[in-house]
Write a protein that holds these residues in place. Sequence first.
Motif, short mmCIF file in Angstrom:
data_model
loop_
_atom_site.label_atom_id
_atom_site.label_comp_id
_atom_site.label_asym_id
_atom_site.label_seq_id
_atom_site.Cartn_x
_atom_site.Cartn_y
_atom_site.Cartn_z
N ARG A 45 21.15 24.98 -13.84
CA ARG A 45 22.05 25.05 -12.35
C ARG A 45 21.08 26.13 -11.01
O ARG A 45 21.22 25.68 -10.48
CB ARG A 45 23.04 25.65 -12.63
N ILE A 46 20.71 27.26 -11.85
CA ILE A 46 19.70 28.02 -11.00
C ILE A 46 18.72 27.40 -10.45
O ILE A 46 18.20 27.23 -8.99
CB ILE A 46 19.87 29.20 -11.39
N ASP A 47 17.85 27.28 -11.81
CA ASP A 47 16.60 26.04 -11.40
C ASP A 47 16.79 25.00 -10.16
O ASP A 47 16.01 24.64 -9.12
CB ASP A 47 16.11 25.12 -12.48
N ASN B 40 13.42 23.42 -4.26
CA ASN B 40 12.81 23.98 -2.79
C ASN B 40 11.97 24.80 -2.68
O ASN B 40 11.73 24.78 -0.66
CB ASN B 40 13.92 22.39 -1.87
N PHE B 41 11.96 26.34 -3.24
CA PHE B 41 11.59 26.88 -3.34
C PHE B 41 10.27 27.68 -3.54
O PHE B 41 10.27 26.67 -4.23
CB PHE B 41 12.51 28.45 -3.09
N ALA B 42 9.29 27.71 -2.82
CA ALA B 42 7.91 28.19 -3.24
C ALA B 42 7.91 29.32 -3.38
O ALA B 42 8.11 30.28 -2.16
CB ALA B 42 7.30 26.85 -2.42
N VAL B 43 7.14 29.29 -4.09
CA VAL B 43 6.42 30.77 -4.14
C VAL B 43 5.27 31.02 -3.55
O VAL B 43 3.93 30.42 -3.68
CB VAL B 43 6.27 31.66 -5.76
N PRO B 44 4.55 32.24 -2.73
CA PRO B 44 4.30 31.73 -1.96
C PRO B 44 2.36 32.25 -2.85
O PRO B 44 2.30 33.18 -3.70
CB PRO B 44 3.90 33.24 -0.57
#
Length: 105
Positions: A92-94, A99-103
């Motif tokens: 669920r969390i994934d 849509n979030f990317a880690v810089p």
Amino acid sequence: MTSKKGLSQLFNYPDAQLNIQFDPGKADLTLQFFYTLKKIKLLSWSGSKGFYEVLVFHLLDFEETFLKNKTPKVRINTLQQSKKKWAENQIRIDKWLRNFAVPQT
């Protein structure tokens, strides 16, 4: 949390308590969500005791209801022991974080 609306307000400088409702029945999911944010480096902290401090500040009885009077580390370790529940929560969390990317640093 009953909706995603207002979630970003948790990450502003906490100068006043927010009136955000969390579902105590989803305490494990909430803790795992914040743990995952920290793990993938979408959440960090400075000048505080830890990344759960924002929840302690904004939620009355957080330590009793969500942490069950244990440290965050002990609660997370306990949650990880239930491998099936942990895996289901993580799916669920994934999806939420897809849509979030880690810089890159």
